[in-house]
Design a protein around this motif. Structure first.
Motif, PDB file in Angstrom:
ATOM      1  N   ALA A 169      44.755  23.093  38.149  1.00 34.01           N
ATOM      2  CA  ALA A 169      45.253  22.975  39.521  1.00 34.01           C
ATOM      3  C   ALA A 169      46.277  24.053  39.832  1.00 34.01           C
ATOM      4  N   TYR A 170      47.198  24.280  38.927  1.00 32.35           N
ATOM      5  CA  TYR A 170      48.208  25.316  39.163  1.00 32.35           C
ATOM      6  C   TYR A 170      47.588  26.709  39.174  1.00 32.35           C
ATOM      7  N   VAL A 171      46.615  26.952  38.287  1.00 31.40           N
ATOM      8  CA  VAL A 171      45.979  28.269  38.254  1.00 31.40           C
ATOM      9  C   VAL A 171      45.231  28.533  39.557  1.00 31.40           C
ATOM     10  N   VAL A 172      44.490  27.538  40.043  1.00 31.54           N
ATOM     11  CA  VAL A 172      43.768  27.711  41.314  1.00 31.54           C
ATOM     12  C   VAL A 172      44.757  27.922  42.457  1.00 31.54           C
ATOM     13  N   ALA A 173      45.856  27.168  42.435  1.00 29.70           N
ATOM     14  CA  ALA A 173      46.872  27.359  43.477  1.00 29.70           C
ATOM     15  C   ALA A 173      47.455  28.763  43.420  1.00 29.70           C
ATOM     16  N   GLY A 174      47.667  29.290  42.206  1.00 28.55           N
ATOM     17  CA  GLY A 174      48.165  30.658  42.089  1.00 28.55           C
ATOM     18  C   GLY A 174      47.160  31.680  42.555  1.00 28.55           C
ATOM     19  N   ALA A 175      45.864  31.416  42.289  1.00 23.76           N
ATOM     20  CA  ALA A 175      44.832  32.357  42.718  1.00 23.76           C
ATOM     21  C   ALA A 175      44.656  32.350  44.231  1.00 23.76           C
ATOM     22  N   ARG A 176      44.909  31.214  44.900  1.00 26.13           N
ATOM     23  CA  ARG A 176      44.740  31.098  46.349  1.00 26.13           C
ATOM     24  C   ARG A 176      46.072  31.022  47.079  1.00 26.13           C
ATOM     25  N   ALA A 177      47.133  31.501  46.449  1.00 23.77           N
ATOM     26  CA  ALA A 177      48.445  31.415  47.079  1.00 23.77           C
ATOM     27  C   ALA A 177      48.536  32.231  48.360  1.00 23.77           C
ATOM     28  N   SER A 178      47.697  33.242  48.493  1.00 23.43           N
ATOM     29  CA  SER A 178      47.740  34.061  49.703  1.00 23.43           C
ATOM     30  C   SER A 178      47.171  33.335  50.913  1.00 23.43           C
ATOM     31  N   THR A 179      46.421  32.263  50.674  1.00 20.06           N
ATOM     32  CA  THR A 179      45.853  31.472  51.774  1.00 20.06           C
ATOM     33  C   THR A 179      46.243  30.003  51.587  1.00 20.06           C
ATOM     34  N   PRO A 180      47.488  29.653  51.854  1.00 18.93           N
ATOM     35  CA  PRO A 180      47.961  28.299  51.572  1.00 18.93           C
ATOM     36  C   PRO A 180      47.336  27.217  52.440  1.00 18.93           C
ATOM     37  N   THR A 181      46.647  27.586  53.513  1.00 24.12           N
ATOM     38  CA  THR A 181      46.002  26.576  54.358  1.00 24.12           C
ATOM     39  C   THR A 181      44.518  26.408  54.049  1.00 24.12           C
ATOM     40  N   SER A 182      44.030  27.108  53.030  1.00 24.58           N
ATOM     41  CA  SER A 182      42.608  27.007  52.700  1.00 24.58           C
ATOM     42  C   SER A 182      42.314  25.667  52.030  1.00 24.58           C
ATOM     43  N   PRO A 183      41.086  25.145  52.158  1.00 20.50           N
ATOM     44  CA  PRO A 183      40.750  23.859  51.523  1.00 20.50           C
ATOM     45  C   PRO A 183      40.904  23.885  50.012  1.00 20.50           C
ATOM     46  N   VAL A 184      40.590  25.013  49.375  1.00 21.72           N
ATOM     47  CA  VAL A 184      40.701  25.095  47.920  1.00 21.72           C
ATOM     48  C   VAL A 184      42.152  24.953  47.480  1.00 21.72           C
TER      49      VAL A 184
END
Length: 257
Positions: free
Chosen positions: A213-228
């Motif tokens: 969960a933290y790794v995915v959040a770090g990978a998608r941190a540039s889009t904090p409103t994305s569903p992922v």
């Protein structure tokens, strides 16, 4: 006549006492314990090994404060490293610096930001198991003998019995509950009588949801409103709630004992 016969080459008959008396052994000489032997006993004593562990941990924590590994999140990985080689170096560094009290969520976010979701999750899990093994080995070799005699209180004995008798289940609950510090769980497990296999297996399985969960959040941190990103944050919260429930139930169990 006997003296003359003897001097002339005859054979004199020895007395029975002289023939049967065993040889007298020389007394054994025990060398006194030297200074080197005394120093060795002192250095290998439980409290000396515990002091060495504390010095190692303090030195590692000081190095982390000086080198500031959290800069990886903002400045990125050095350009000369890339691909699988960079992931291997990051996993090794991950394992080493978790022993020095660096928070794992920060490292998991960095793994996602540097390597993406798939490779970052694998890298972070390898580093997690490596760091847990290093801490467990250090605690078992340098701290267990000195700290186990101090487990005299009712709560300490109950916690030690829980970790020793129900190793896999207890470690799974500890890894699923993100509020418990990673290094603290490692050293508590090392002081107990927990075996290596359930410790490492529960660490790998129990750390997977929160780490991913933290790794995915770090990978998608540039889009904090994305569903992922939102789903990843939800997976961070769910293990926390599950850990609270388990801890609440174990509290009543420990009180009963």
């Amino acid at each position: 006549m006997l003296d003359a016969t003897t001097r002339s080459g005859g054979t004199a008959t020895a007395s029975p006492q002289a023939a049967t008396a065993p040889p007298v052994a020389a007394p054994a000489v025990v060398p006194p314990a030297g200074f080197a032997a005394r120093c060795t006993r002192v250095l290998l004593s439980p409290w000396s090994r515990l002091s060495l562990l504390l010095v190692l941990l303090a030195s590692a924590a000081t190095c982390m404060l000086l080198f500031e590994p959290q800069r990886l999140v903002t400045h990125g990985w050095p350009p000369q490293f890339g691909g699988v080689a960079a992931a291997a170096v990051f996993a090794l560094a991950y394992g080493l610096i978790t022993v020095a009290f660096v928070p794992r969520p920060l490292l998991n976010l960095a793994a996602g930001a540097l390597f993406g979701s798939e490779l970052g999750t694998g890298t972070a899990l390898v580093g997690t198991v490596l760091g847990a093994a290093i801490a467990f080995g250090l605690g078992r070799a340098l701290g267990q003998d000195a700290l186990r005699p101090l487990l005299r209180g009712r709560w300490l004995k109950a916690a030690d019995g829980q970790l020793s008798r129900h190793a896999f289940r207890s470690m799974m609950a500890a890894r699923l509950f993100p509020g418990l510090p990673f290094w603290g769980v490692n050293y508590c497990a090392a002081v107990s009588q927990m075996r290596w296999t359930p410790y490492l297996l529960a660490t790998a399985l129990g750390s997977t949801p929160n780490t991913a969960a933290y790794v995915v959040a770090g990978a998608r941190a540039s889009t904090p409103t994305s569903p992922v990103f939102l789903i990843a944050m939800a997976f961070i919260a769910v293990p926390a709630l599950a850990g609270v429930v388990v801890a609440w139930r174990k509290r009543h169990h420990l009180r009963g004992h």
